[in-house]
Design an enzyme around this catalytic site. Structure first.
Site, PDB file in Angstrom:
ATOM      1  N   CYS A  20       0.829  -1.202   0.000  1.00 54.41           N
ATOM      2  CA  CYS A  20       0.000   0.000   0.000  1.00 54.41           C
ATOM      3  C   CYS A  20       0.869   1.261   0.000  1.00 54.41           C
ATOM      4  O   CYS A  20       1.739   1.417  -0.849  1.00 54.41           O
ATOM      5  CB  CYS A  20      -0.986  -0.053   1.168  1.00 54.41           C
ATOM      6  SG  CYS A  20      -2.377   1.076   1.035  1.00 54.41           S
ATOM      7  N   SER A  21       0.656   2.134   0.937  1.00 56.59           N
ATOM      8  CA  SER A  21       1.382   3.407   0.961  1.00 56.59           C
ATOM      9  C   SER A  21       2.821   3.286   1.448  1.00 56.59           C
ATOM     10  O   SER A  21       3.610   4.217   1.296  1.00 56.59           O
ATOM     11  CB  SER A  21       0.625   4.409   1.838  1.00 56.59           C
ATOM     12  OG  SER A  21       0.446   3.888   3.143  1.00 56.59           O
TER      13      SER A  21
END
Length: 185
Positions: free
Chosen positions: A103-104
């Site tokens: 993800c991030s």
């Protein structure tokens, strides 16, 4: 037996962490959760309290076969801001161990600290636009040398299974949910 560290910073995306932990443990891969905080107690992005196996401070000298960095807006920011996390990840990277953001975390933790080193990666949303260090690839899971990155929660199973396959020595190509074939490394 292969050993994996999953870094849990306050605000971590709990599903990305738990899915990865669950898949790896089911495949007999040793997983140790490490709280990137003063205590083993860490609260997730959706305010779910968890107790990690150890703190990162207690395990700084330990070398794992892989380091997993779950995302979450707050979690990835907290990981990226921690000098201890950056030293831990950099030491593993320099040793050729697997570095595995989802993800991030790829953009914020690795990209934000010059740790992508030109490798191909994927992350969530448009965070890649602020990263100058690596080469963004729009795919569920991307592997480049010792970096395995996952796009986000919707691909957490693909991410975890790709990591498990790599740890267990399976060089078989992966099929994603749209039946595309790719080699994660």
């Amino acid at each position: 037996m292969k050993k994996v560290a999953v870094l849990l910073a306050p605000g971590f995306e709990e599903a990305e962490a738990i899915i990865t932990i669950d898949i790896l443990r089911r495949l007999q891969i040793d997983v140790e959760t490490l709280a990137c905080a003063d205590s083993r107690a860490v609260v997730s992005y959706h305010n779910i309290p968890m107790v990690a196996d150890s703190t990162l401070s207690e395990r700084m000298a330990t070398r794992y076969d892989a380091v997993v960095l779950p995302g979450g807006p707050q979690g990835s920011q907290n990981l990226a801001a921690s000098r201890e996390v950056i030293r831990f990840v950099a030491a593993h990277d320099e040793s050729g161990k697997l570095i595995c953001p989802i993800c991030s975390a790829a953009a914020r933790v690795l990209g934000g600290n010059g740790l992508l080193k030109g490798r191909r990666y994927v992350c969530s949303g448009d965070l890649w636009q602020s990263v100058d260090d690596g080469q963004y690839v729009d795919a569920p899971v991307v592997g480049d040398k010792n970096l395995i990155s996952g796009k986000g929660l919707g691909h957490a199973f693909d991410f975890a299974l790709t990591l498990a396959a790599r740890l267990l020595g399976d060089e078989t190509p992966v099929r994603d949910h749209a039946d595309h074939i790719y080699y994660p490394w």
